[in-house]
Design an enzyme around this catalytic site. Structure first.
Site, short mmCIF file in Angstrom:
data_model
loop_
_atom_site.label_atom_id
_atom_site.label_comp_id
_atom_site.label_asym_id
_atom_site.label_seq_id
_atom_site.Cartn_x
_atom_site.Cartn_y
_atom_site.Cartn_z
N SER A 97 0.76 -1.09 -0.07
CA SER A 97 0.00 0.02 0.00
C SER A 97 0.91 1.30 -0.11
CB SER A 97 -1.06 0.10 1.18
OG SER A 97 -2.05 0.85 0.91
N ASP A 242 -9.79 -7.00 -3.28
CA ASP A 242 -9.16 -5.49 -2.86
C ASP A 242 -10.29 -4.63 -3.30
OD1 ASP A 242 -8.06 -3.13 -1.84
OD2 ASP A 242 -5.88 -3.99 -2.39
N HIS A 270 -7.55 -5.92 0.58
CA HIS A 270 -6.58 -5.29 1.04
C HIS A 270 -6.14 -5.51 2.30
CE1 HIS A 270 -4.63 -1.31 0.04
NE2 HIS A 270 -4.77 -1.21 1.32
#
Length: 290
Positions: A97, A242, A270
């Site tokens: 991320s 995600d 995610h």
């Protein structure tokens, strides 16, 4: 250890003579989210594995909530500072991320420091929307308007968060709920997540500051138009479930980086790679870094 005028908490696995690998966590995430056993398995692949706490996470320097004296660019230089402190000229970068966004910037601006790129659950410039709301914790409230964040000013919508991040029970429960809401069928069960969340809480100076300040600092200036110059072997790993960063983002990222290959993680949201896909993820990382 002292890095860029602050204290950064760093931990290593494996032998310094092995090929170095830097693990870069997501926004508002300490190094704890890189599972200890995951790190040990990477090290068993003859890698010198390095993980660290971003500013405002874990045992690294913390700032008052709503007043981070740093920007996303500083977060990038902290990662380079970790390598400098360990006398590592270049490393395999593995970023989740926000960590993936920072890794992109290092590859663009400091290509000699990068041996390979593994970008997990991220997109071009992190896949973040300019309209992502600012989340705050505890007694902190951000009013609509502008907020100064390090060296830049951003537009911040009004936001509140009823979670008392200074309360261990409430904070742990919220972290568990968030991981489960972003995950999929392979997300760890509640007892496992609870151990992680309790460790995160116990190692953090101020979780309210952690969550707000990273949002305010942002990822740094866009590198979208510079990704075509990356000549580093790259793999983009992305969960099929995600919802925070939809499929179009990793697809665009893989198109923008000439040597990038997109690999889907079936049933993953995610989240830091769950144990069910470790074999796939570890193989991709270690093969790329061979």
């Amino acid at each position: 250890m002292p890095i860029n005028g602050i204290q950064v908490c760093v931990e290593t696995f494996g032998e310094p003579v092995d090929s170095p690998m830097l693990l870069m966590a997501g926004d508002a995430s300490s190094m704890d989210w890189w599972d200890d056993e995951f790190c040990r398995r990477l090290a068993a692949g003859r890698r010198f594995v390095i993980r660290y706490d971003h500013r405002d996470t874990g045992r690294s320097t913390s700032y008052p909530a709503g007043a981070p004296a740093y920007s996303g660019t500083d977060l990038m230089y902290d990662a380079l500072g970790v390598l400098d402190a360990l006398r590592v000229p270049a490393a395999h970068l593995v970023g989740f991320s926000l960590g993936g966004a920072l890794a992109q910037r290092i590859a663009v601006h400091h290509p000699s420091r990068v041996l390979s790129l593994t970008l997990i659950s991220t997109g071009v410039d992190g896949g973040a929307s300019a309209n992502t709301p600012v989340t705050v914790g505890g007694p902190v409230t951000v009013s609509a308007g502008t907020v100064t964040a390090g060296v830049r000013t951003i537009e911040a919508p009004a936001a509140t968060d009823e979670t008392d991040w200074s309360n261990r029970k409430a904070a742990v429960a919220r972290m568990i709920d968030e991981v489960r809401s972003c995950g999929g069928p392979f997300t760890p069960e509640e007892p496992h997540l609870r151990r992680f969340a309790e460790r995160v809480f116990d190692r953090s100076a101020d979780l309210a500051a952690t969550r707000l300040n990273h949002r305010l600092a942002g990822y740094g200036p866009s590198v979208r138009d510079l990704l075509g110059g990356i000549d580093t072997p790259t793999v983009v790993l992305h969960g099929t479930l995600d919802r925070r960063i939809p499929a179009g983002h990793p697809e665009e990222l893989a198109r923008c980086i000439p040597k990038a290959r997109l690999v889907w993680l079936d049933g993953v949201g995610h989240e830091f790679p769950p144990r069910a896909v470790w074999t796939q993820v570890l193989t991709e990382i270690l093969d790329l870094a061979a």
